[in-house]
Motif scaffolding. Sequence first.
Motif, mmCIF file in Angstrom:
data_model
loop_
_atom_site.group_PDB
_atom_site.id
_atom_site.type_symbol
_atom_site.label_atom_id
_atom_site.label_comp_id
_atom_site.label_asym_id
_atom_site.label_seq_id
_atom_site.Cartn_x
_atom_site.Cartn_y
_atom_site.Cartn_z
ATOM 1 N N ILE A 70 152.768 31.075 95.950
ATOM 2 C CA ILE A 70 153.704 29.955 96.039
ATOM 3 C C ILE A 70 154.399 29.766 94.697
ATOM 4 O O ILE A 70 153.755 29.742 93.648
ATOM 5 C CB ILE A 70 152.998 28.641 96.435
ATOM 6 N N GLY A 71 155.719 29.659 94.751
ATOM 7 C CA GLY A 71 156.500 29.335 93.568
ATOM 8 C C GLY A 71 156.797 27.847 93.567
ATOM 9 O O GLY A 71 157.359 27.320 94.531
ATOM 10 N N PHE A 72 156.383 27.168 92.513
ATOM 11 C CA PHE A 72 156.613 25.731 92.390
ATOM 12 C C PHE A 72 157.806 25.509 91.453
ATOM 13 O O PHE A 72 157.665 25.593 90.220
ATOM 14 C CB PHE A 72 155.361 25.037 91.847
ATOM 15 N N PHE A 73 158.957 25.265 92.037
ATOM 16 C CA PHE A 73 160.185 25.091 91.264
ATOM 17 C C PHE A 73 160.866 23.782 91.675
ATOM 18 O O PHE A 73 161.211 23.606 92.842
ATOM 19 C CB PHE A 73 161.150 26.247 91.501
ATOM 20 N N GLN A 74 161.041 22.882 90.706
ATOM 21 C CA GLN A 74 161.734 21.640 91.017
ATOM 22 C C GLN A 74 163.183 21.917 91.421
ATOM 23 O O GLN A 74 163.720 21.292 92.332
ATOM 24 C CB GLN A 74 161.695 20.699 89.816
ATOM 25 N N ALA A 81 163.525 30.715 90.026
ATOM 26 C CA ALA A 81 163.399 30.737 91.482
ATOM 27 C C ALA A 81 164.133 31.938 92.068
ATOM 28 O O ALA A 81 163.690 32.533 93.061
ATOM 29 C CB ALA A 81 163.941 29.441 92.079
ATOM 30 N N GLU A 82 165.236 32.327 91.447
ATOM 31 C CA GLU A 82 165.977 33.494 91.915
ATOM 32 C C GLU A 82 165.173 34.775 91.700
ATOM 33 O O GLU A 82 165.135 35.643 92.572
ATOM 34 C CB GLU A 82 167.320 33.596 91.171
ATOM 35 N N GLN A 83 164.497 34.895 90.564
ATOM 36 C CA GLN A 83 163.633 36.049 90.317
ATOM 37 C C GLN A 83 162.467 36.058 91.307
ATOM 38 O O GLN A 83 162.029 37.115 91.775
ATOM 39 C CB GLN A 83 163.109 36.028 88.883
ATOM 40 N N GLU A 112 155.662 22.504 86.855
ATOM 41 C CA GLU A 112 156.961 22.980 87.331
ATOM 42 C C GLU A 112 157.231 24.383 86.799
ATOM 43 O O GLU A 112 156.748 24.766 85.736
ATOM 44 C CB GLU A 112 158.064 22.027 86.873
ATOM 45 N N ASN A 113 157.988 25.147 87.568
ATOM 46 C CA ASN A 113 158.341 26.515 87.183
ATOM 47 C C ASN A 113 157.102 27.382 86.980
ATOM 48 O O ASN A 113 156.983 28.111 85.998
ATOM 49 C CB ASN A 113 159.193 26.520 85.908
ATOM 50 N N THR A 114 156.195 27.256 87.933
ATOM 51 C CA THR A 114 154.958 28.038 87.907
ATOM 52 C C THR A 114 154.775 28.760 89.239
ATOM 53 O O THR A 114 155.032 28.195 90.302
ATOM 54 C CB THR A 114 153.731 27.130 87.650
ATOM 55 N N ASN A 123 137.917 32.424 96.544
ATOM 56 C CA ASN A 123 138.380 31.030 96.492
ATOM 57 C C ASN A 123 138.913 30.691 95.098
ATOM 58 O O ASN A 123 138.567 29.673 94.504
ATOM 59 C CB ASN A 123 137.246 30.068 96.872
ATOM 60 N N ASP A 124 139.748 31.574 94.590
ATOM 61 C CA ASP A 124 140.261 31.431 93.237
ATOM 62 C C ASP A 124 141.788 31.457 93.242
ATOM 63 O O ASP A 124 142.410 31.720 94.275
ATOM 64 C CB ASP A 124 139.721 32.556 92.351
ATOM 65 N N ARG A 125 142.381 31.216 92.094
ATOM 66 C CA ARG A 125 143.832 31.241 91.955
ATOM 67 C C ARG A 125 144.206 31.766 90.572
ATOM 68 O O ARG A 125 143.417 31.713 89.638
ATOM 69 C CB ARG A 125 144.429 29.853 92.163
ATOM 70 N N ARG A 126 145.437 32.262 90.463
ATOM 71 C CA ARG A 126 145.975 32.708 89.185
ATOM 72 C C ARG A 126 147.369 32.106 89.023
ATOM 73 O O ARG A 126 148.176 32.146 89.958
ATOM 74 C CB ARG A 126 146.039 34.234 89.120
ATOM 75 N N ASP A 127 147.643 31.534 87.852
ATOM 76 C CA ASP A 127 148.919 30.872 87.591
ATOM 77 C C ASP A 127 149.762 31.690 86.612
ATOM 78 O O ASP A 127 149.228 32.266 85.663
ATOM 79 C CB ASP A 127 148.679 29.478 86.998
ATOM 80 N N LEU A 128 151.048 31.710 86.854
ATOM 81 C CA LEU A 128 151.991 32.407 85.978
ATOM 82 C C LEU A 128 153.117 31.464 85.612
ATOM 83 O O LEU A 128 153.857 30.985 86.474
ATOM 84 C CB LEU A 128 152.552 33.647 86.684
ATOM 85 N N ASP A 129 153.280 31.195 84.323
ATOM 86 C CA ASP A 129 154.326 30.297 83.830
ATOM 87 C C ASP A 129 155.663 31.028 83.826
ATOM 88 O O ASP A 129 155.811 32.080 83.210
ATOM 89 C CB ASP A 129 153.955 29.833 82.419
ATOM 90 N N MET A 130 156.649 30.458 84.516
ATOM 91 C CA MET A 130 157.982 31.055 84.603
ATOM 92 C C MET A 130 159.001 30.319 83.740
ATOM 93 O O MET A 130 160.184 30.648 83.751
ATOM 94 C CB MET A 130 158.459 31.039 86.055
ATOM 95 N N SER A 131 158.552 29.308 83.012
ATOM 96 C CA SER A 131 159.494 28.433 82.315
ATOM 97 C C SER A 131 160.187 29.086 81.125
ATOM 98 O O SER A 131 161.265 28.655 80.713
ATOM 99 C CB SER A 131 158.777 27.156 81.841
ATOM 100 N N SER A 132 159.595 30.133 80.570
ATOM 101 C CA SER A 132 160.184 30.762 79.388
ATOM 102 C C SER A 132 161.422 31.586 79.710
ATOM 103 O O SER A 132 162.222 31.905 78.824
ATOM 104 C CB SER A 132 159.151 31.658 78.698
#
Length: 280
Positions: A70-74, A81-83, A112-114, A123-132
């Motif tokens: 899931i992409g969380f983009f405000q 979000a385009e990428q 936001e932007n993650t 039952n785990d998750r991995r987060d990637l910061d897209m804000s940069s």
Amino acid sequence: MARRRRAGAMGTSIFPCLFAILLTRCSPAGCAGGGDSASHSTASATDKPILLDNIPDAEAFISGAEVAVIGFFQDAQSPGAEQFRRAAGQVAEVPFGLSSSAAVLSHYGAAENTVVLFRTVDNDRRDLDMSSGEVDAKKLIRFVRMNELRLVTEYNPVTAVGVMQSSLILNLLLITDKMSPKHPERMRKFRAAAELYKGKILFILLDSNLQSNERVLSYFQLKKSHLPALAIFHTPDDEHEVVAVDDISIERVQDFCNSFLQRMSKKEDKSEEKPPNEEL
């Protein structure tokens, strides 16, 4: 044939050794954009990602797949979000969702932007910061490939990263030849057994037919005449056991896993029974 090895007998940890072996053949960065992901056309881009406007939809989306992204983009039209959309169109077998809902972001504790990869196997998750703005579609696809652990995960230079970082400390390897006519049936039974240990043991497939895996067989002191074989190990202390089997059955896998679990439980009980050393 069955072999048991106690903790520390090799003097090195299994997964770092296997990871190093694989890296001598191919790097994760180089393999992540390999045949599987590249072979999928962008025809599915019109169907992905799925818009998730509320918490029930997001929960159903995540629970409906072994791996979900899931992409969380405000701002759903932002460069990030385009990428994300571009990456979604190139990874057909993994569902991608997009949410701009503040309630959904809050529910999952996402910034936001993650981009968050959810997986049910541990039952785990991995987060990637897209804000940069430094993460493009190619890097996002590599992130997914490296972390998409499944009920049965095939071990290779890309998934090795996710395997090593998994929260599950018990791992079961099926070492077998994928080219064998018996492989589909073996995998059906191995996968059925994996369902019984979901959240407890990470089930891993290792293809003995690949030249890049020959050193892995050597590591476990296995010859192709010994295969198929099962190898189970406890990652914190490297305690592990290897057994060659005539063929794979759900019952055989259960017996092997349960025997190892019982042995580890007894070991922990004995450790707790030992009185603490008294200081003089």
